[in-house]
Design a protein around this motif. Structure first.
Motif, PDB file in Angstrom:
ATOM      1  N   MET A   1     -21.763   8.864 -90.787  1.00  0.00           N
ATOM      2  CA  MET A   1     -22.278   9.871 -90.027  1.00  0.00           C
ATOM      3  C   MET A   1     -21.119  10.828 -89.577  1.00  0.00           C
ATOM      4  O   MET A   1     -20.312  10.449 -88.844  1.00  0.00           O
ATOM      5  CB  MET A   1     -23.178   9.457 -88.783  1.00  0.00           C
ATOM      6  CG  MET A   1     -23.683  10.347 -87.969  1.00  0.00           C
ATOM      7  SD  MET A   1     -24.572  11.719 -88.533  1.00  0.00           S
ATOM      8  CE  MET A   1     -26.099  10.595 -88.552  1.00  0.00           C
ATOM      9  N   ILE A   2     -21.224  11.847 -89.641  1.00  0.00           N
ATOM     10  CA  ILE A   2     -20.256  12.929 -89.226  1.00  0.00           C
ATOM     11  C   ILE A   2     -20.520  13.549 -88.056  1.00  0.00           C
ATOM     12  O   ILE A   2     -21.581  13.784 -87.703  1.00  0.00           O
ATOM     13  CB  ILE A   2     -19.932  13.906 -90.444  1.00  0.00           C
ATOM     14  CG1 ILE A   2     -19.521  13.356 -91.762  1.00  0.00           C
ATOM     15  CG2 ILE A   2     -18.986  15.145 -89.746  1.00  0.00           C
ATOM     16  CD1 ILE A   2     -19.592  14.392 -92.838  1.00  0.00           C
ATOM     17  N   TYR A   3     -19.484  13.601 -86.917  1.00  0.00           N
ATOM     18  CA  TYR A   3     -19.640  14.320 -85.819  1.00  0.00           C
ATOM     19  C   TYR A   3     -18.775  15.541 -85.895  1.00  0.00           C
ATOM     20  O   TYR A   3     -17.647  15.432 -86.339  1.00  0.00           O
ATOM     21  CB  TYR A   3     -19.209  13.384 -84.690  1.00  0.00           C
ATOM     22  CG  TYR A   3     -20.175  12.332 -84.414  1.00  0.00           C
ATOM     23  CD1 TYR A   3     -21.349  12.574 -83.257  1.00  0.00           C
ATOM     24  CD2 TYR A   3     -20.586  11.369 -85.101  1.00  0.00           C
ATOM     25  CE1 TYR A   3     -22.445  11.664 -83.192  1.00  0.00           C
ATOM     26  CE2 TYR A   3     -21.654  10.417 -85.093  1.00  0.00           C
ATOM     27  CZ  TYR A   3     -22.521  10.594 -84.094  1.00  0.00           C
ATOM     28  OH  TYR A   3     -23.401   9.902 -83.678  1.00  0.00           O
ATOM     29  N   ILE A   4     -19.231  16.535 -85.312  1.00  0.00           N
ATOM     30  CA  ILE A   4     -18.589  17.739 -85.072  1.00  0.00           C
ATOM     31  C   ILE A   4     -18.357  18.103 -83.903  1.00  0.00           C
ATOM     32  O   ILE A   4     -19.006  17.879 -82.859  1.00  0.00           O
ATOM     33  CB  ILE A   4     -19.356  19.149 -85.920  1.00  0.00           C
ATOM     34  CG1 ILE A   4     -20.928  19.062 -85.371  1.00  0.00           C
ATOM     35  CG2 ILE A   4     -19.429  18.599 -87.527  1.00  0.00           C
ATOM     36  CD1 ILE A   4     -21.263  20.485 -85.720  1.00  0.00           C
ATOM     37  N   ASN A   5     -17.490  19.000 -83.701  1.00  0.00           N
ATOM     38  CA  ASN A   5     -17.023  19.526 -82.412  1.00  0.00           C
ATOM     39  C   ASN A   5     -17.785  20.819 -82.080  1.00  0.00           C
ATOM     40  O   ASN A   5     -18.040  21.756 -82.744  1.00  0.00           O
ATOM     41  CB  ASN A   5     -15.570  20.058 -82.511  1.00  0.00           C
ATOM     42  CG  ASN A   5     -15.067  20.803 -80.777  1.00  0.00           C
ATOM     43  OD1 ASN A   5     -15.733  21.163 -80.107  1.00  0.00           O
ATOM     44  ND2 ASN A   5     -13.644  20.907 -81.024  1.00  0.00           N
ATOM     45  N   THR A   6     -18.750  21.020 -80.858  1.00  0.00           N
ATOM     46  CA  THR A   6     -19.362  21.969 -80.449  1.00  0.00           C
ATOM     47  C   THR A   6     -18.583  23.426 -80.414  1.00  0.00           C
ATOM     48  O   THR A   6     -19.082  24.355 -80.602  1.00  0.00           O
ATOM     49  CB  THR A   6     -20.012  21.796 -79.063  1.00  0.00           C
ATOM     50  OG1 THR A   6     -19.198  21.436 -78.127  1.00  0.00           O
ATOM     51  CG2 THR A   6     -21.089  20.801 -79.094  1.00  0.00           C
ATOM     52  N   LYS A   7     -16.994  23.174 -80.236  1.00  0.00           N
ATOM     53  CA  LYS A   7     -16.470  24.560 -80.142  1.00  0.00           C
ATOM     54  C   LYS A   7     -15.864  24.761 -81.360  1.00  0.00           C
ATOM     55  O   LYS A   7     -15.491  25.949 -81.598  1.00  0.00           O
ATOM     56  CB  LYS A   7     -15.269  24.108 -79.174  1.00  0.00           C
ATOM     57  CG  LYS A   7     -16.074  24.150 -77.504  1.00  0.00           C
ATOM     58  CD  LYS A   7     -15.379  25.412 -76.662  1.00  0.00           C
ATOM     59  CE  LYS A   7     -16.205  25.594 -75.708  1.00  0.00           C
ATOM     60  NZ  LYS A   7     -16.446  24.672 -74.859  1.00  0.00           N
ATOM     61  N   ASP A   8     -15.807  23.869 -82.326  1.00  0.00           N
ATOM     62  CA  ASP A   8     -15.303  24.335 -83.691  1.00  0.00           C
ATOM     63  C   ASP A   8     -15.767  23.369 -84.663  1.00  0.00           C
ATOM     64  O   ASP A   8     -15.415  22.203 -84.877  1.00  0.00           O
ATOM     65  CB  ASP A   8     -13.641  23.992 -83.581  1.00  0.00           C
ATOM     66  CG  ASP A   8     -13.185  24.110 -84.837  1.00  0.00           C
ATOM     67  OD1 ASP A   8     -13.676  24.549 -85.972  1.00  0.00           O
ATOM     68  OD2 ASP A   8     -11.929  23.809 -85.053  1.00  0.00           O
ATOM     69  N   SER A   9     -16.804  23.706 -85.412  1.00  0.00           N
ATOM     70  CA  SER A   9     -17.628  22.814 -86.300  1.00  0.00           C
ATOM     71  C   SER A   9     -16.701  22.474 -87.643  1.00  0.00           C
ATOM     72  O   SER A   9     -17.159  21.803 -88.216  1.00  0.00           O
ATOM     73  CB  SER A   9     -18.867  23.787 -86.843  1.00  0.00           C
ATOM     74  OG  SER A   9     -18.379  24.879 -87.557  1.00  0.00           O
ATOM     75  N   ASN A  10     -15.594  22.949 -87.740  1.00  0.00           N
ATOM     76  CA  ASN A  10     -14.550  22.446 -88.716  1.00  0.00           C
ATOM     77  C   ASN A  10     -13.932  21.482 -88.350  1.00  0.00           C
ATOM     78  O   ASN A  10     -13.589  20.562 -89.260  1.00  0.00           O
ATOM     79  CB  ASN A  10     -13.417  23.418 -88.897  1.00  0.00           C
ATOM     80  CG  ASN A  10     -14.071  24.981 -89.637  1.00  0.00           C
ATOM     81  OD1 ASN A  10     -14.746  24.817 -90.591  1.00  0.00           O
ATOM     82  ND2 ASN A  10     -13.487  25.981 -89.302  1.00  0.00           N
ATOM     83  N   GLU A  11     -13.896  20.890 -87.209  1.00  0.00           N
ATOM     84  CA  GLU A  11     -13.343  19.474 -86.589  1.00  0.00           C
ATOM     85  C   GLU A  11     -14.301  18.402 -86.826  1.00  0.00           C
ATOM     86  O   GLU A  11     -15.399  18.632 -86.210  1.00  0.00           O
ATOM     87  CB  GLU A  11     -13.152  19.651 -85.110  1.00  0.00           C
ATOM     88  CG  GLU A  11     -12.289  18.207 -84.668  1.00  0.00           C
ATOM     89  CD  GLU A  11     -11.931  18.097 -83.211  1.00  0.00           C
ATOM     90  OE1 GLU A  11     -12.085  19.179 -82.588  1.00  0.00           O
ATOM     91  OE2 GLU A  11     -11.964  17.002 -82.904  1.00  0.00           O
ATOM     92  N   GLN A  12     -14.315  17.799 -87.984  1.00  0.00           N
ATOM     93  CA  GLN A  12     -15.543  16.723 -88.350  1.00  0.00           C
ATOM     94  C   GLN A  12     -14.592  15.476 -88.347  1.00  0.00           C
ATOM     95  O   GLN A  12     -13.650  15.145 -88.759  1.00  0.00           O
ATOM     96  CB  GLN A  12     -15.842  17.192 -89.788  1.00  0.00           C
ATOM     97  CG  GLN A  12     -16.350  18.539 -89.732  1.00  0.00           C
ATOM     98  CD  GLN A  12     -17.378  18.720 -90.793  1.00  0.00           C
ATOM     99  OE1 GLN A  12     -17.393  17.847 -91.778  1.00  0.00           O
ATOM    100  NE2 GLN A  12     -17.988  19.812 -90.893  1.00  0.00           N
TER     101      GLN A  12
END
Ligand SMILES: *Cc1c(COP(=O)(O)O)cnc(C)c1O
Length: 424
Positions: A1-12
């Motif tokens: 499962m990938i988690y992303i940053n709410t402030k930067d969806s490129n951070e996975q």
């Protein structure tokens, strides 16, 4: 499962990395990149599964298969759900989900136990230092949750004289890998020390610092489980068709977990967010404007939060759509007076002792429930934890004596240097 940053969806990142990092970059929060949905047959049959099977299935969907093996996850779920979360019928279609049967008598035990065991699994190579500031409840849940977890050392900062004796006892009596540090100052001072430590790159590296606060995904996600367990109980009673959950809210982690459960397919009709005088979310629902403000002290002090951390996660779950948020969550706010009056009158009419947080939840539920609906409010702490408030409403409530003499001696961290030496 990938988690992303709410402030930067490129951070996975993976669940494992999200847990270790705690906070994402730029002050963002981690959220699952896509919300898994559960099979509707599985939900229809939920009463045929044990609580541990439900916990395993739901957490498996949420964290994916890349971070923990089946055996590891099963063990963690079993150790997390090691106490009951009963739904008690109080009459008039009002039910209470009692989340206070864990070791420190508050719902935070669930998240703290899950997270501590995840971190224990994820950090085999070097010792991790968990650093956390608390106004009371978080510290005791974290202390108990991490106690004896190998490879993890915990330092808890609490404001001197501003937590209840019972909480102080829970934090400082364990010893071993748990150290409670008394700070001359307020909760905000404790929080500032922790933030300062996290900003210090060298210190971070040297001690491999990790946070255990409620923004950590490994604390947040398992809180979805008790909505499933409550639903199972209501379904067994044939009362699950129009369920409304009222959640006494501070940082909004608990209600976010409920919203997540619904998004995964759990048939909850809607939610009520119950605020004390710290009414940032209530004001938002009225006006559409998000205006965090300094917190004020109330009787339900675990909800004294003026800038709820999980708001960005709620926005994410609703794709920033205010109309949808308003449809799904009603909000109410209550004063200390109203809280006490409710605790008093409810005890006289039902014999049920409410803690001040649960009382706020009940007030909001009663204000909002329609005839066709069935309500469940969350009792987030045992009244014993807030007995100094409870006795104001119920004078004959028995006070528990706590012998602080048994606790280990505290260290005082009154400046940053002392504090750094302290955790070393
Ligand atoms: C932490 C806490 C809350 C608030 O929960 P959030 O997830 O921060 O909204 C409510 N009641 C009690 C007793 C708590 O300890």
């Amino acid at each position: 499962m990938i988690y992303i940053n709410t402030k930067d969806s490129n951070e996975q990142v993976s669940f494992r990395q999200a847990t270790i990092n705690g906070l994402a970059s730029q002050g963002g929060l981690y959220v699952p990149k896509s919300i898994p949905t559960l099979d509707s047959d599985w939900i229809q049959n939920i009463e045929n599964y044990s609580d541990h099977e439900i916990g395993f299935h739901v957490m498996r969907q949420l964290i994916g298969t890349d971070s923990l093996s089946d055996d590891q996850l099963r063990k963690i779920v079993k150790e997390t759900l090691s106490f009951d979360t009963p739904v008690v019928d109080l009459g008039h279609k009002i039910n209470v989900l009692e989340l206070f049967h864990g070791p420190t008598l508050a719902f935070k035990d669930v998240g703290a136990r899950f997270m501590s065991r995840c971190l224990g699994q994820f950090n085999n190579e070097e010792e991790v230092n968990v650093l956390v500031a608390t106004s009371g409840d978080t510290g005791s849940a974290v202390a108990s949750g991490f106690f004896g977890v190998e490879g993890v050392k915990v330092t808890i900062l609490f404001p001197k004289g501003k937590v209840s004796p019972f909480q102080e006892y829970q934090m400082s009596s364990l010893g071993h890998n748990i150290k409670a540090v008394e700070v001359e100052g307020t909760f905000d001072d404790c929080q500032a020390l922790v933030k300062q430590a996290f900003r210090d790159k060298e210190l971070n590296k040297k001690y491999s610092l990790s946070s255990a606060n409620s923004i950590n995904v490994a604390r947040l996600l398992p809180q979805a489980l008790y909505y499933f367990l409550a639903y199972k109980q209501m379904k067994q009673r044939g009362l699950s068709d129009e369920l409304v959950f009222s959640v006494p809210s501070g940082n909004f982690g608990n209600i976010t977990a409920g919203l997540l459960a619904k998004k995964m397919g759990l048939p909850i009709k809607r939610f009520v967010a119950a605020n004390n005088a710290n009414d940032t979310f209530y004001q938002y629902i009225q006006s559409g404007e998000w205006q965090p403000k300094p917190s004020v002290q109330t009787y339900s002090n675990a909800m004294d939060v003026g800038a709820p951390n999980n708001f960005d996660r709620i926005l994410y779950l609703f794709d920033n759509n205010f109309t949808d948020i308003r449809r799904e969550i009603k909000a109410y706010t209550y004063s200390n007076e109203e809280t006490l009056t409710k605790m008093k009158s409810y005890y006289s009419s039902t014999d049920y002792v409410l803690d001040p947080h649960g009382a706020v939840g009940l007030l909001a539920l009663e204000a909002d429930l329609s005839l066709s609906e069935v309500g469940v409010f969350l009792a987030t702490a045992h009244p014993k934890k807030f007995e100094s408030v409870v006795v104001k409403a119920i004078p004959d409530y028995p006070i528990q004596q706590v012998d602080l003499g048994e606790c280990q001696k505290f260290e005082i961290a009154d400046d940053y240097i002392a504090f750094v030496n302290e955790i070393g």
